[in-house]
Design an enzyme around this catalytic site. Structure first.
Site, short mmCIF file in Angstrom:
data_model
loop_
_atom_site.label_atom_id
_atom_site.label_comp_id
_atom_site.label_asym_id
_atom_site.label_seq_id
_atom_site.Cartn_x
_atom_site.Cartn_y
_atom_site.Cartn_z
N CYS A 68 0.84 -1.21 0.00
CA CYS A 68 0.00 0.00 0.00
C CYS A 68 0.87 1.26 0.00
CB CYS A 68 -0.90 -0.01 1.24
SG CYS A 68 -2.04 1.40 1.26
N CYS A 72 0.47 4.75 6.89
CA CYS A 72 -0.17 4.55 8.21
C CYS A 72 0.81 3.80 9.12
CB CYS A 72 -1.48 3.79 8.06
SG CYS A 72 -2.52 4.50 6.76
N CYS A 75 0.45 -0.01 10.31
CA CYS A 75 -0.07 -1.03 9.40
C CYS A 75 1.01 -1.90 8.76
CB CYS A 75 -0.90 -0.34 8.31
SG CYS A 75 -1.72 -1.52 7.22
N CYS A 112 -16.72 -9.07 5.09
CA CYS A 112 -16.00 -7.81 4.85
C CYS A 112 -14.76 -8.09 4.01
CB CYS A 112 -15.54 -7.20 6.17
SG CYS A 112 -16.84 -6.99 7.36
N CYS A 143 -19.63 -5.93 3.04
CA CYS A 143 -18.88 -4.75 3.47
C CYS A 143 -17.56 -4.76 2.70
CB CYS A 143 -18.62 -4.83 4.97
SG CYS A 143 -17.63 -3.45 5.59
N ARG A 276 -18.21 -2.71 17.46
CA ARG A 276 -17.51 -3.97 17.24
C ARG A 276 -16.19 -4.03 18.00
NH1 ARG A 276 -16.73 -4.27 11.68
NH2 ARG A 276 -18.87 -4.94 11.59
N1 SAM Z 1 -6.68 0.49 3.03
C1 SAM Z 1 -7.98 0.62 3.54
C2 SAM Z 1 -8.08 1.68 4.62
O1 SAM Z 1 -7.07 2.04 5.17
O2 SAM Z 1 -9.19 2.11 4.87
C3 SAM Z 1 -8.56 -0.68 4.09
C4 SAM Z 1 -7.74 -1.62 4.91
S1 SAM Z 1 -7.09 -1.01 6.47
C5 SAM Z 1 -6.13 -2.39 6.99
C6 SAM Z 1 -8.51 -0.97 7.55
C7 SAM Z 1 -8.31 -0.57 8.98
O3 SAM Z 1 -7.68 -1.60 9.70
C8 SAM Z 1 -7.45 0.63 9.26
O4 SAM Z 1 -8.11 1.84 9.06
C9 SAM Z 1 -7.10 0.44 10.73
O5 SAM Z 1 -8.07 1.08 11.55
C10 SAM Z 1 -7.19 -1.07 10.91
N2 SAM Z 1 -5.86 -1.65 11.17
C11 SAM Z 1 -4.83 -1.75 10.30
N3 SAM Z 1 -3.75 -2.33 10.87
C12 SAM Z 1 -4.11 -2.58 12.16
C13 SAM Z 1 -3.41 -3.15 13.28
N4 SAM Z 1 -2.16 -3.58 13.20
N5 SAM Z 1 -4.09 -3.26 14.44
C14 SAM Z 1 -5.36 -2.84 14.54
N6 SAM Z 1 -6.05 -2.29 13.53
C15 SAM Z 1 -5.44 -2.14 12.36
FE1 SF4 Z 2 -2.87 1.18 3.37
FE2 SF4 Z 2 -2.82 0.01 5.76
FE3 SF4 Z 2 -3.18 2.64 5.58
FE4 SF4 Z 2 -5.14 0.98 4.73
S1 SF4 Z 2 -4.38 1.21 6.85
S2 SF4 Z 2 -4.36 2.83 3.71
S3 SF4 Z 2 -3.89 -0.72 3.96
S4 SF4 Z 2 -1.32 1.49 4.97
#
Ligand code: SAM
Ligand code: SF4
Ligand code: DTB
Length: 331
Positions: A68, A72, A75, A112, A143, A276
């Site tokens: 990606c 973030c 992530c 989802c 979802c 949730r």
């Molecule tokens: N890329 C899209 C986005 O960011 O909306 C969808 C996938 S992203 C993985 C969805 C959500 O997963 C993120 O907004 C975050 O809140 C949650 N998330 C990601 N990594 C995580 C982690 N290590 N622990 C807990 N929640 C996480």
């Molecule tokens: Fe990309 Fe992870 Fe951020 Fe979603 S949360 S936009 S998958 S880096």
């Protein structure tokens, strides 16, 4: 799991008056109430709006993993960090539908589908729309979470039959820049507005345990509770540990009692939203999860994995719900 199914009361719309003018001070005052008083208030509101013995079981599938472009800091899927994760292409439709069937057979009512995108390309969106239509034909709620959307993209997903769009605000406005710099909180709020305007239900919450203050967690809830319409679902994720991302340096596991308090405040601020217990349940004891259900949580992800990290084993969850006399809501 069919023996575990029941019907749910509440969350049938927002025609009842709900407040959208919460202040941080009010949220902090609720959070600081004596525990028994806070839980009593949250549980009373929960019972006014939902059957307290029902939870929603959702299942999660990563349809496009890793690589990606966003940064973030929590992530595993960001290309900015070396987390050892191998990036994969968008899955084939047949494999996604087969996974949805397995999830349905295992008791999930919502499926989802998540993609590690900043925003979907139009040709990828066509493929996701087909997946949504096929999963819907199985009789499941659908979802997706695909990153930022334009209004036109939201319209196409709605036409394909999408029920919910997940797009988290993630944290408070103050803490946001500390964890994400490649898009803004306002970008996320704009996508939520596009989704809502197209009549898709909104799933939006965030993450705790990244090193933020309690005030940031409450600021996140106040932000969600003051949106033009409350989210239909509010996922509360406890940060799932990932080696190699910046949050690994700042993370602090929240005090369990504070997790319960936060769930209770979410329930009081957004009385008709499904709350949730999302990522991070593998760090929670059964007793902590039971307290979270008492405080108003009424949804969880069922299945042994989330996207790239672990979830409690399905058998463990089935056993926990049975010990609590909680049954899965029918879709
Ligand atoms: N890329 C899209 C986005 O960011 O909306 C969808 C996938 S992203 C993985 C969805 C959500 O997963 C993120 O907004 C975050 O809140 C949650 N998330 C990601 N990594 C995580 C982690 N290590 N622990 C807990 N929640 C996480
Ligand atoms: Fe990309 Fe992870 Fe951020 Fe979603 S949360 S936009 S998958 S880096
Ligand atoms: C949400 O709020 N939590 C889910 C779902 N929306 C997409 C994702 C949790 C991801 C946990 C980390 C991982 O497995 O990579």
């Amino acid at each position: 799991m069919s023996g575990l199914q029941g019907t749910i009361r509440g969350n049938v719309g927002q025609e009842q008056q709900v407040r959208r003018d919460w202040t941080r001070a009010e949220a902090e005052a609720l959070h600081g109430l004596p525990f028994a008083d806070l839980i009593f208030r949250a549980q009373s509101i929960h019972r006014d709006n939902f059957d307290p013995n029902l939870v929603e079981l959702a299942s999660l599938l990563s349809i496009k993993t890793g690589g990606c472009p966003e940064d973030c800091a929590y992530c595993s899927q960001s290309a900015h960090y070396d987390t050892g994760l191998k990036a994969m292409r968008l899955m084939e439709q047949a494999d996604v539908v087969a996974a949805a069937k397995r999830a349905k057979d295992a008791g999930a009512t919502r499926f989802c589908m998540a993609a590690a995108w900043r925003s979907p390309k139009d040709r990828d969106l066509d493929r996701v729309c087909d997946m949504v239509s096929e999963v819907k034909r199985l009789g499941m709620e659908t979802c997706v979470t695909l990153g930022m959307l334009t209004s036109e993209q939201a319209e196409r997903l709605c036409t394909a039959g999408l029920d919910f769009y997940n797009h988290n605000v993630d944290t408070s406005p103050e803490f946001y820049d500390r964890i994400i710099t490649t898009h803004t909180l306002q970008d996320r709020i704009n996508t939520l507005a596009h989704v809502r305007r197209q009549g898709i239900k909104v799933c939006s919450g965030g993450i705790i345990g990244m090193g933020e203050r309690v005030e940031d967690r409450l600021g996140m809830l106040v932000l969600l509770a003051n949106l033009a319409v409350h989210p239909d679902s509010v996922p509360v994720n406890l940060w799932n540990e990932i080696d190699g991302v910046p949050v690994a340096e700042t993370a602090e596991r929240p005090d369990p009692i504070e997790v319960v308090r936060l769930i209770a405040v979410a329930r009081i601020l957004m009385p008709r939203a499904v709350v949730r217990l999302s990522a991070g349940r593998q760090y929670m004891t059964d007793e902590l999860q039971a307290l979270c259900f008492l405080a108003g949580a009424n949804s969880l992800f069922i299945g042994d994995t989330l996207l790239t990290t672990k979830n409690p084993q399905r058998e463990h969850d089935v056993n926990l719900l049975s010990r609590l006399g909680i049954v899965a809501r029918a879709s």
